[in-house]
Design a protein around this motif. Structure first.
Motif, short mmCIF file in Angstrom:
data_model
loop_
_atom_site.label_atom_id
_atom_site.label_comp_id
_atom_site.label_asym_id
_atom_site.label_seq_id
_atom_site.Cartn_x
_atom_site.Cartn_y
_atom_site.Cartn_z
N GLU A 109 0.84 -1.18 0.00
CA GLU A 109 0.00 0.00 0.00
C GLU A 109 0.89 1.25 0.00
O GLU A 109 1.89 1.32 0.71
N ARG A 110 0.52 2.24 -0.81
CA ARG A 110 1.28 3.49 -0.83
C ARG A 110 0.90 4.36 0.36
O ARG A 110 -0.27 4.70 0.54
N LEU A 111 1.89 4.72 1.16
CA LEU A 111 1.69 5.65 2.26
C LEU A 111 2.32 6.99 1.87
O LEU A 111 2.60 7.24 0.70
N HIS A 112 2.54 7.84 2.86
CA HIS A 112 3.19 9.13 2.61
C HIS A 112 4.57 9.08 3.24
O HIS A 112 4.74 9.42 4.42
N PRO A 113 5.56 8.61 2.49
CA PRO A 113 6.87 8.29 3.09
C PRO A 113 7.61 9.49 3.66
O PRO A 113 8.49 9.33 4.50
N GLU A 114 7.25 10.70 3.22
CA GLU A 114 7.94 11.87 3.76
C GLU A 114 7.38 12.32 5.11
O GLU A 114 7.94 13.22 5.74
N VAL A 115 6.27 11.70 5.55
CA VAL A 115 5.62 12.14 6.79
C VAL A 115 5.59 11.00 7.79
O VAL A 115 4.77 10.08 7.67
N SER A 116 6.49 11.02 8.75
CA SER A 116 6.50 10.02 9.81
C SER A 116 6.17 10.69 11.13
O SER A 116 6.00 11.91 11.22
N LEU A 117 6.10 9.89 12.19
CA LEU A 117 5.82 10.46 13.51
C LEU A 117 6.91 11.41 13.97
O LEU A 117 6.68 12.24 14.85
N ARG A 118 8.07 11.34 13.36
CA ARG A 118 9.14 12.27 13.73
C ARG A 118 8.81 13.70 13.33
O ARG A 118 9.49 14.64 13.76
N LEU A 126 5.16 10.31 20.71
CA LEU A 126 5.21 9.15 21.59
C LEU A 126 3.81 8.60 21.85
O LEU A 126 3.60 7.39 21.89
N LEU A 127 2.84 9.49 22.01
CA LEU A 127 1.46 9.05 22.23
C LEU A 127 0.94 8.29 21.02
O LEU A 127 0.34 7.20 21.15
N GLU A 128 1.15 8.83 19.83
CA GLU A 128 0.70 8.17 18.61
C GLU A 128 1.44 6.86 18.38
O GLU A 128 0.86 5.87 17.92
N ALA A 129 2.74 6.85 18.70
CA ALA A 129 3.53 5.63 18.53
C ALA A 129 3.00 4.51 19.42
O ALA A 129 2.89 3.36 18.98
N ALA A 130 2.70 4.84 20.66
CA ALA A 130 2.17 3.82 21.57
C ALA A 130 0.86 3.26 21.05
O ALA A 130 0.61 2.04 21.12
N GLY A 131 0.01 4.11 20.50
CA GLY A 131 -1.25 3.64 19.95
C GLY A 131 -1.06 2.77 18.72
O GLY A 131 -1.82 1.83 18.49
N ALA A 132 -0.02 3.09 17.92
CA ALA A 132 0.23 2.32 16.70
C ALA A 132 0.80 0.94 17.01
O ALA A 132 0.35 -0.07 16.46
N VAL A 133 1.78 0.88 17.91
CA VAL A 133 2.45 -0.40 18.12
C VAL A 133 1.56 -1.39 18.85
O VAL A 133 1.66 -2.61 18.62
N ARG A 134 0.70 -0.92 19.72
CA ARG A 134 -0.14 -1.86 20.49
C ARG A 134 -1.06 -2.66 19.57
O ARG A 134 -1.44 -3.78 19.92
N LYS A 135 -1.39 -2.15 18.39
CA LYS A 135 -2.25 -2.88 17.47
C LYS A 135 -1.54 -4.11 16.89
O LYS A 135 -2.19 -5.07 16.47
N LEU A 136 -0.22 -4.05 16.85
CA LEU A 136 0.55 -5.13 16.24
C LEU A 136 0.74 -6.32 17.16
O LEU A 136 1.10 -7.41 16.70
N TRP A 137 0.53 -6.14 18.45
CA TRP A 137 0.83 -7.18 19.43
C TRP A 137 -0.32 -8.18 19.50
O TRP A 137 -1.23 -8.06 20.32
N VAL A 138 -0.27 -9.15 18.61
CA VAL A 138 -1.31 -10.17 18.51
C VAL A 138 -0.65 -11.55 18.61
O VAL A 138 0.57 -11.68 18.55
N GLU A 139 -1.47 -12.56 18.75
CA GLU A 139 -0.96 -13.93 18.73
C GLU A 139 -0.34 -14.22 17.37
O GLU A 139 -0.93 -13.89 16.33
N ARG A 198 10.05 2.20 15.97
CA ARG A 198 10.44 3.55 16.40
C ARG A 198 9.57 4.54 15.62
O ARG A 198 8.81 4.16 14.73
N GLN A 199 9.71 5.82 15.96
CA GLN A 199 8.85 6.83 15.35
C GLN A 199 8.96 6.85 13.82
O GLN A 199 7.97 7.03 13.12
N GLY A 200 10.18 6.69 13.30
CA GLY A 200 10.38 6.73 11.86
C GLY A 200 9.75 5.58 11.12
O GLY A 200 9.68 5.61 9.88
N LYS A 201 9.30 4.55 11.83
CA LYS A 201 8.65 3.40 11.20
C LYS A 201 7.13 3.56 11.14
O LYS A 201 6.43 2.63 10.75
N ASP A 232 14.10 7.07 21.19
CA ASP A 232 13.91 7.89 19.99
C ASP A 232 14.37 9.32 20.25
O ASP A 232 14.21 9.84 21.36
N ARG A 233 14.95 9.92 19.22
CA ARG A 233 15.49 11.29 19.30
C ARG A 233 16.57 11.37 20.39
O ARG A 233 16.64 12.32 21.16
#
Length: 299
Positions: A109-118, A126-139, A198-201, A232-233
């Protein structure tokens, strides 16, 4: 169109796999990219630069004109494991896998590679990162081929051992290795992890505001996955007068927000920072190493 690999990719592959192995893959890469595009009926728009550290990423158009990204990685980077993780997440919190080319390239899928959480202020990122990574933690999927945190960090610990005898790094290295031994002796969870979060991901998307890219998937506890985010940073932390206290507060805040043990997060943060620092020393990146090891000393 030229498909020359960005300098950051060339440098990172040499550091990770050795200059000879990197050159063997990078040499034919431009022709390989052209062949992959032709066989997959993809039209290239441009090479992403500076791009990533483990793959060549091209912004492309599919045969129906829709935008996508093509990721071409060396076999040593195990793109098959990234494929399996992305397929399992199926777009939940992560970039969606659209297709796989005949030679193992990933059409994403095409995202917007120039725009990361950084691009966000630190607290918001950090708040957005925590919300993003928790979705990945599945069985993890049944019969998966992902390595465990214990397996990955055992290799890393072996590479760190020589630094025990270094007067400048010996105490920190010993502390990091001891922390790892304690953590793997009593594993806390067995979930599918991003592995290099990390934020850049985390990039801006259209389907969702933020989506994660570039996993190096493995299975284990959430604290391992969050540990890289804590630093990060790091250059800003080290340059700040209150950097040490800020780093320790960050550990506690992230652990509490994601309901995990503070000490386990602190331990993995220490190990991962020292591992990265000693690896930077080995590669001759002394400035990076000094930042990482100073950060680790605060924990």
């Amino acid at each position: 169109m030229a498909f020359e690999p960005p300098e950051r990719l060339v440098r990172a592959l040499g550091e990770t796999y050795g200059d000879i192995a990197a050159a063997e893959w990078l040499g034919p890469l431009p022709e390989h990219a052209r062949t992959t595009l032709d066989r997959a009926s993809l039209d290239a728009e441009r090479v992403m630069a500076p791009g990533g550290r483990s793959s060549l990423v091209l912004l492309v158009r599919r045969s129906d004109g829709s935008p996508a990204a093509l990721k071409i990685a060396p076999p040593l980077a195990r793109p098959d494991l990234e494929r399996d993780a992305l397929a399992h997440w199926n777009g939940w919190g992560a970039v969606r896998l659209l297709d796989e080319t005949a030679d193992g390239g990933l059409v994403l899928e095409r995202l917007h590679p120039e725009v990361s959480l950084r691009s966000l202020p630190e607290a918001k990122a950090l708040l957005e990162a925590a919300g993003a990574v928790r979705k990945l933690w599945v069985e993890p999927p049944a019969g998966h081929g992902f390595e465990s945190v214990a397996e990955r960090t055992e290799r890393q610990a072996t590479a760190m051992e020589p630094y025990r005898a270094d007067p400048a790094t010996g105490a920190l290295t010993a502390a990091a290795l001891a922390a790892r031994e304690e953590l793997v002796a009593a594993p806390d969870e067995t979930l599918l992890l991003h592995g290099c979060f990390r934020q850049g991901k985390v990039l801006a998307g259209d389907r969702a505001p933020w989506l994660t890219v570039g996993p190096e998937p493995l299975v284990g506890e959430r604290a391992y996955d969050l540990a890289r985010l804590v630093r990060d940073r790091v250059e800003d932390l080290v340059g700040a007068s209150a950097g040490a206290s800020t780093a320790r507060r960050r550990v506690n805040k992230l652990a509490d927000s994601l309901d995990m043990d503070r000490e386990r997060l602190r331990g993995w943060t220490l190990f991962r920072a020292v591992e990265s620092g000693t690896r930077a020393l080995t590669a001759g990146r002394r400035q990076d190493a000094e930042l990482l090891l100073e950060f680790a000393s605060w924990l």
